[in-house]
Design an enzyme around this catalytic site. Structure first.
Site, PDB file in Angstrom:
ATOM      1  N   HIS A 119       0.831  -1.198   0.000  1.00 32.71           N
ATOM      2  CA  HIS A 119       0.000   0.000   0.000  1.00 32.71           C
ATOM      3  C   HIS A 119       0.864   1.246   0.000  1.00 32.71           C
ATOM      4  O   HIS A 119       2.039   1.205   0.349  1.00 32.71           O
ATOM      5  CB  HIS A 119      -0.918   0.020   1.224  1.00 32.71           C
ATOM      6  CG  HIS A 119      -0.170  -0.038   2.527  1.00 32.71           C
ATOM      7  ND1 HIS A 119       0.231  -1.232   3.093  1.00 32.71           N
ATOM      8  CD2 HIS A 119       0.263   0.925   3.376  1.00 32.71           C
ATOM      9  CE1 HIS A 119       0.866  -0.997   4.220  1.00 32.71           C
ATOM     10  NE2 HIS A 119       0.899   0.313   4.418  1.00 32.71           N
ATOM     11  N   CYS A 177       1.894   0.349  16.134  1.00 27.69           N
ATOM     12  CA  CYS A 177       3.006  -0.272  15.416  1.00 27.69           C
ATOM     13  C   CYS A 177       3.745   0.826  14.653  1.00 27.69           C
ATOM     14  O   CYS A 177       3.267   1.959  14.577  1.00 27.69           O
ATOM     15  CB  CYS A 177       2.513  -1.363  14.470  1.00 27.69           C
ATOM     16  SG  CYS A 177       1.418  -0.780  13.159  1.00 27.69           S
TER      17      CYS A 177
END
Length: 709
Positions: A65, A220
């Site tokens: 992505h 994250c």
């Protein structure tokens, strides 16, 4: 997601055998629908994002992505591979590939797609149904949530929604941006708030048998996929265990803070993060499990059991969590050697901008006013608008002020890396004391580590509840600053200052073979990891020597050698792609054009795409060339007062012509070695053809940095 994926964006027989080919095949479908305007430009942006961190997930899933200016509207394409494609997941190849494209700057849309998709991927029925789908339209409908997975649809009494809830957008001015919060978390949060308002703050047994309540934070490095997968995993495990779990997802676009009443009513806390948890003090005083984000994805039930066990034993955090952000970065078994490196790099990363700004300002002051400008009076007392010397003095004095922050910033942010915000005050105080007693950078390193250790020790002391509110504001800064100040002034300051002076005298006394060997060693370090920790150690060592108003000749020689060596790898790769283009694919040859500019600007990272694609040939060749350049620079006694700038600061270099000869020699050596080593293998497939797929990291060095999540 109704407009983001259609049947035309689904390929159930993806025949690609590499991730580059897979991305290209799916991107071509986006181009055909007018969703992407420039195929190669978009692929370059995807490759740059992939180079930052692999996008493979456990369970046979790949989610390449990016955000790109070549995308007209948020789009999702899906491909299914029979053989599997390696996207870097630990458990092997991916057979379900999701290519996500969002327009540059479209944070909300991009993160909405990713977070919603990440949550769906935690549903086994969803992935099983995708693997069984035999029609592109059905697969697209399934991804859009219009058709529930077959196994789930047929389950009697199922109360789970077929489609994951859409993230909610917060307009709270105190949030950091737009956050995605699942509906079940919102409902749980509302219920917890209601109970909290009625005074239900005890244990489950004390509250009439209400479920055990957990608040969790997930985050994250990219703040997208793993963040939301961990949240979904914890929520699912909580439902199975009869536990209420409310998750705050700290994504890359910001987060919505949990209601303080929800936190107050919680019986335990789970931190599942690979980056520092923001506003962590909100959760102090509760049983806490602190772990990496992957643990929440892979073993959520175990984490819930652990926090319930801590609550039963009465174990709570005091003041601030014992496990600090940097300690928790990475896997749970990480050793203290790795943690120490991260602590030191935390300080260096914050210090480097001060080095660049201050050093260049000082260098410009010398360039405009000559080397006697350091003797000019303060511009507060004497400044003439029409005199060049006054402007030179102004530049020099501003740069000197910026340089004065180097050691305090280094110490402060080493302590910050160890103990979060409470470490800043003693760290800056200790760093300033290091300057006062002439302990220099060695003193700053010691002050930062001591400050972090002192704060961590204070945080582990059990504190009465009445004092917790003043701990981070009064108690910790007061006690830690006093202890660090005492140690720096009375105990270790003088020995460190003596060691700093001895090192400075040794550098000043370097000559002949010793200086040449040091130049070669620094050159090797600069080219070893191209902007990584070893490179930064050599760069910091060099900048430490010139971070004074009147640096010695030896310090300026070291700075010159370091910058020259750092320019070699990208320039050599650029030259190699020019003289032996057939040894490189089309993407690498295009990358070579950008490497000319990056190398000339002293940006070693310009060679990273080449090193990532062929490390065994590129890195050793670069190290040899860097060592040659470093040694020759020291031999020619070239000097440099600026810590950065590449060829653009040549007027500030002593012996500039010989300095350029040293760089050219290293570039030629590296180029020759790369060409020879690559020539020993077979020609790169597609090197002579037009239009091959991009190298996985090829675009990372483009002069125009693509926007990536």
């Amino acid at each position: 997601m109704s407009d983001m994926i259609t049947a035309d964006l689904v390929d159930l027989d993806l025949s690609a055998d590499t991730k580059e080919a897979a991305v290209r095949a799916l991107a071509e479908r986006m181009v055909a629908l007018g969703r992407v305007t420039d195929l190669d430009g978009f692929l370059a942006d995807v490759a740059a994002r992939e180079a930052q961190m692999p996008t493979g997930l456990d369970g046979g899933i790949g989610i390449p992505h990016c955000r790109s200016e070549h995308v007209t509207e948020p789009t999702l394409a899906f491909g299914r591979s029979a053989e599997g494609i390696d996207f870097g997941a630990a458990d092997g190849p991916a057979d379900l590939i999701f290519l996500i494209a969002a327009p540059a700057g479209a944070d909300d849309a991009h993160l909405t797609i990713l977070s919603s998709l990440a949550r769906q991927l935690m549903n086994d029925e969803f992935t099983t149904a995708l693997r069984a789908a035999d029609d592109a339209a059905a697969a697209a409908a399934l991804i859009r949530g219009e058709e529930p997975p077959a196994a789930e649809a047929g389950a009697a009494g199922s109360t789970e929604p077929a489609e994951p809830s859409e993230p909610a957008t917060s307009e709270d001015p105190e949030t950091s941006g737009t956050a995605e919060v699942p509906e079940d978390s919102v409902a749980a949060s509302a219920a917890a708030s209601a109970d909290a308002a009625t005074g239900s703050t005890g244990t489950p047994e004390e509250s009439g048998g209400r479920p055990f309540r957990i608040v969790a934070v997930t985050s994250c490095p990219t703040g997208i996929a793993h963040t939301y997968m961990a949240a979904e995993s914890l929520e699912n495990a909580g439902r199975e265990a009869g536990v209420e779990v409310v998750v705050e997802t700290q994504g890359s676009a910001g987060f919505t803070r949990l209601d303080p009443a929800v936190i107050a009513a919680a019986d335990g806390v789970i931190f599942a993060h690979d980056v520092p948890v923001r506003d962590k003090d909100r959760f102090a005083g509760k049983p806490t499990v602190d772990t990496g984000v992957k643990a929440a994805i892979n073993r959520p039930a175990e984490l819930i059991s652990d926090v319930r066990g801590k609550a039963a034993r009465g174990e709570v955090t005091s003041g601030a969590p014992g496990a600090t952000p940097v300690e928790r970065t990475g896997e749970s078994g990480e050793g203290y050697g790795t943690k120490l490196r991260k602590w030191l790099m935390s300080g260096v990363s914050y210090m480097v901008p001060f080095v660049a700004a201050g050093g260049l300002l000082i260098a410009l002051g010398f360039a405009v006013g000559g080397y006697d400008i350091n003797k000019a009076p303060s511009v507060m007392d004497h400044f003439v608008w029409t005199q060049a010397d006054s402007w030179a003095a102004l530049l020099f004095q501003i740069g000197g002020v910026a340089f004065a922050f180097l050691v305090p910033v280094l110490a402060g942010y080493i302590a910050y890396g160890m103990a979060d915000r409470p470490g800043l005050v003693p760290g800056f105080v200790g760093g300033s004391i290091a300057l006062t007693i002439n302990a220099g950078f060695l003193g700053g390193l010691a002050a930062g580590l001591i400050s972090g250790a002192v704060v961590m020790a204070i945080q582990r002391v059990r504190i009465p509840a009445a004092l917790r509110g003043i701990m981070p504001v009064v108690v910790i800064p007061l006690i830690s600053s006093a202890i660090v100040g005492f140690l720096m002034f009375v105990v270790i300051g003088k020995p460190i200052a003596s060691a700093q002076k001895a090192m400075t005298d040794w550098l000043n006394g370097l000559s002949g073979a010793n200086a040449i060997l040091l130049g070669a060693l620094l050159g090797l370090m600069m080219c070893f990891d191209l902007g990584g920790p070893v490179n930064k150690v050599a760069y910091t060592f060099a900048t430490a020597g010139i971070a004074v108003s009147d640096p010695s000749d030896s310090a300026m020689k070291i700075m010159a050698a370091v910058m020259a060596a750092g320019m070699v790898p990208p320039l050599a790769m650029a030259l190699a792609t020019t003289v032996r283009g057939r040894l490189f694919n089309a993407a690498e040859r295009e990358n070579g054009k950008a490497a000319w500019v990056l190398g000339a600007s002293f940006i070693s990272e310009g060679a990273i795409p080449f090193a990532a694609a062929d490390p065994l040939r590129v890195i050793p060749s670069s190290m040899v060339g860097g060592a040659v350049t470093g040694a020759l620079s020291m031999t020619f006694e070239a000097t440099l007062r600026a810590p950065h700038g590449g060829i653009f600061v040549v007027p500030l270099i002593g012996n500039p012509l010989l300095y350029l000869v040293a760089i050219a020699a290293g570039v030629c050596v590296t180029t020759a070695l790369v060409v020879v080593l690559k020539g020993l293998r077979k020609q790169v497939p597609g090197a002579a053809a037009q239009g091959p797929g991009p190298d996985p990291a090829a675009s990372a060095a483009k002069a125009k940095q693509p926007v990536a999540a």
